[in-house]
Design a protein around this motif. Sequence first.
Motif, PDB file in Angstrom:
ATOM      1  N   VAL A   1      -6.243  -1.278   0.610  1.00  0.00           N
ATOM      2  CA  VAL A   1      -6.270  -2.151   1.778  1.00  0.00           C
ATOM      3  C   VAL A   1      -4.924  -2.037   2.474  1.00  0.00           C
ATOM      4  O   VAL A   1      -3.872  -2.160   1.831  1.00  0.00           O
ATOM      5  CB  VAL A   1      -6.518  -3.625   1.392  1.00  0.00           C
ATOM      6  N   ARG A   2      -4.931  -1.781   3.775  1.00  0.00           N
ATOM      7  CA  ARG A   2      -3.701  -1.688   4.537  1.00  0.00           C
ATOM      8  C   ARG A   2      -3.662  -2.800   5.576  1.00  0.00           C
ATOM      9  O   ARG A   2      -4.679  -3.165   6.163  1.00  0.00           O
ATOM     10  CB  ARG A   2      -3.565  -0.320   5.208  1.00  0.00           C
ATOM     11  N   VAL A   3      -2.462  -3.352   5.770  1.00  0.00           N
ATOM     12  CA  VAL A   3      -2.248  -4.407   6.751  1.00  0.00           C
ATOM     13  C   VAL A   3      -1.366  -3.842   7.850  1.00  0.00           C
ATOM     14  O   VAL A   3      -0.257  -3.357   7.585  1.00  0.00           O
ATOM     15  CB  VAL A   3      -1.576  -5.641   6.112  1.00  0.00           C
ATOM     16  N   GLN A   4      -1.856  -3.893   9.071  1.00  0.00           N
ATOM     17  CA  GLN A   4      -1.146  -3.292  10.186  1.00  0.00           C
ATOM     18  C   GLN A   4       0.133  -4.059  10.512  1.00  0.00           C
ATOM     19  O   GLN A   4       0.271  -5.248  10.219  1.00  0.00           O
ATOM     20  CB  GLN A   4      -2.048  -3.251  11.425  1.00  0.00           C
ATOM     21  N   LYS A   5       1.071  -3.376  11.128  1.00  0.00           N
ATOM     22  CA  LYS A   5       2.340  -3.963  11.558  1.00  0.00           C
ATOM     23  C   LYS A   5       2.089  -5.190  12.437  1.00  0.00           C
ATOM     24  O   LYS A   5       1.320  -5.140  13.391  1.00  0.00           O
ATOM     25  CB  LYS A   5       3.148  -2.926  12.336  1.00  0.00           C
ATOM     26  N   GLY A   6       2.730  -6.308  12.093  1.00  0.00           N
ATOM     27  CA  GLY A   6       2.641  -7.520  12.883  1.00  0.00           C
ATOM     28  C   GLY A   6       1.395  -8.353  12.666  1.00  0.00           C
ATOM     29  O   GLY A   6       1.296  -9.467  13.185  1.00  0.00           O
ATOM     30  N   LYS A   7       0.411  -7.862  11.887  1.00  0.00           N
ATOM     31  CA  LYS A   7      -0.824  -8.600  11.653  1.00  0.00           C
ATOM     32  C   LYS A   7      -0.598  -9.665  10.589  1.00  0.00           C
ATOM     33  O   LYS A   7       0.072  -9.423   9.576  1.00  0.00           O
ATOM     34  CB  LYS A   7      -1.937  -7.648  11.215  1.00  0.00           C
TER      35      LYS A   7
ATOM     36  N   LEU B   1      -1.670  -2.984   0.247  1.00  0.00           N
ATOM     37  CA  LEU B   1      -1.778  -4.052  -0.737  1.00  0.00           C
ATOM     38  C   LEU B   1      -2.168  -3.474  -2.093  1.00  0.00           C
ATOM     39  O   LEU B   1      -3.124  -2.707  -2.192  1.00  0.00           O
ATOM     40  CB  LEU B   1      -2.804  -5.098  -0.299  1.00  0.00           C
ATOM     41  N   TRP B   2      -1.391  -3.838  -3.093  1.00  0.00           N
ATOM     42  CA  TRP B   2      -1.643  -3.422  -4.463  1.00  0.00           C
ATOM     43  C   TRP B   2      -1.916  -4.658  -5.309  1.00  0.00           C
ATOM     44  O   TRP B   2      -1.515  -5.768  -4.968  1.00  0.00           O
ATOM     45  CB  TRP B   2      -0.447  -2.656  -5.036  1.00  0.00           C
ATOM     46  N   SER B   3      -2.587  -4.455  -6.436  1.00  0.00           N
ATOM     47  CA  SER B   3      -2.836  -5.515  -7.400  1.00  0.00           C
ATOM     48  C   SER B   3      -2.075  -5.197  -8.686  1.00  0.00           C
ATOM     49  O   SER B   3      -2.219  -4.101  -9.240  1.00  0.00           O
ATOM     50  CB  SER B   3      -4.333  -5.631  -7.695  1.00  0.00           C
ATOM     51  N   CYS B   4      -1.244  -6.138  -9.143  1.00  0.00           N
ATOM     52  CA  CYS B   4      -0.437  -5.940 -10.350  1.00  0.00           C
ATOM     53  C   CYS B   4      -0.618  -7.130 -11.291  1.00  0.00           C
ATOM     54  O   CYS B   4      -1.041  -8.205 -10.875  1.00  0.00           O
ATOM     55  CB  CYS B   4       1.046  -5.802  -9.997  1.00  0.00           C
ATOM     56  N   VAL B   5      -0.276  -6.919 -12.543  1.00  0.00           N
ATOM     57  CA  VAL B   5      -0.297  -7.993 -13.534  1.00  0.00           C
ATOM     58  C   VAL B   5       1.144  -8.343 -13.889  1.00  0.00           C
ATOM     59  O   VAL B   5       1.912  -7.492 -14.336  1.00  0.00           O
ATOM     60  CB  VAL B   5      -1.062  -7.579 -14.805  1.00  0.00           C
TER      61      VAL B   5
END
Length: 274
Positions: free
Chosen positions: A83-89, A108-112
């Motif tokens: 999942v990518r989030v655009q600049k300024g969004k 966006l990454w998911s980590c533990v």
Amino acid sequence: MANPARERAVRLQRPLRVGLRFLCVTLALTGVLLAGCGSADDRATIEDSLRDYLGAMNPEHSSFPVGAGVPRVGHMSCKDGHVRVQKGKLLSDAAGVWRARFPEEVALWSCVVTFGSIAQQTTVAVTDSTKVVWAVALPLDAFPVSETAHTYACITCKWPSTTPDGVAICQLATGTGFAVAVARRFVIVGSLKTGKRVFLRNQPDHSPGFGPLNDKRIFHSETHRGIVCYWSRKGGGTALCNRADRHGYVAEVSKSAAIVLNEHSKIVFLRNHS
């Protein structure tokens, strides 16, 4: 005599013992399939960057528990959420409590992250330089990033963000005929008229995959959450989707039909819209 169905088939490329060979089945579209998954090296770098981020943050001003111990990032516990989030969004959880805007596009990454005996699913924002710039103690599913949808050459493809795995759905922009859905685990064709599934096949657990192809008729491509789609104006409009790791099935929607092919360029499903 030529088979009309095979005249519309995709030409795929599979690795052989020596070099690459074109497998000749011609469809209205040929894809340039791009690898799009984070590597093991990326995971290690991101985990190190997350440790630095957690070490510098003030727990009282974060979503992480206070007084629960030193935060520890599990080895190889980070996974690309595709999942990518655009600049300024604006990125926000469903409750609107944890929000952020970024000066550049992030993934966006998911980590533990473990605090003592407590393991916490954590959503992490990563720049293209694999630097962690934001982290919140919520699972990735808590962030309802709106689906990505685009229409070109009268074919609409969309990538829903609410599904646990990456998936792309393509159909005629008119909302008629058949729609194809390509996911990391399966490929489906459904009838938009009846709402019923007409084809379902699980993606193979092991497959040879196929190499990159080139076709000048392609004018746009997009990759989201590990699924890539390509558009061509061939035949009045065509879109082709598959997994970005070049394994599994390839599904296409053209102005005339919905088609699914396997890695051997064999048509396993073909249905005309009318």
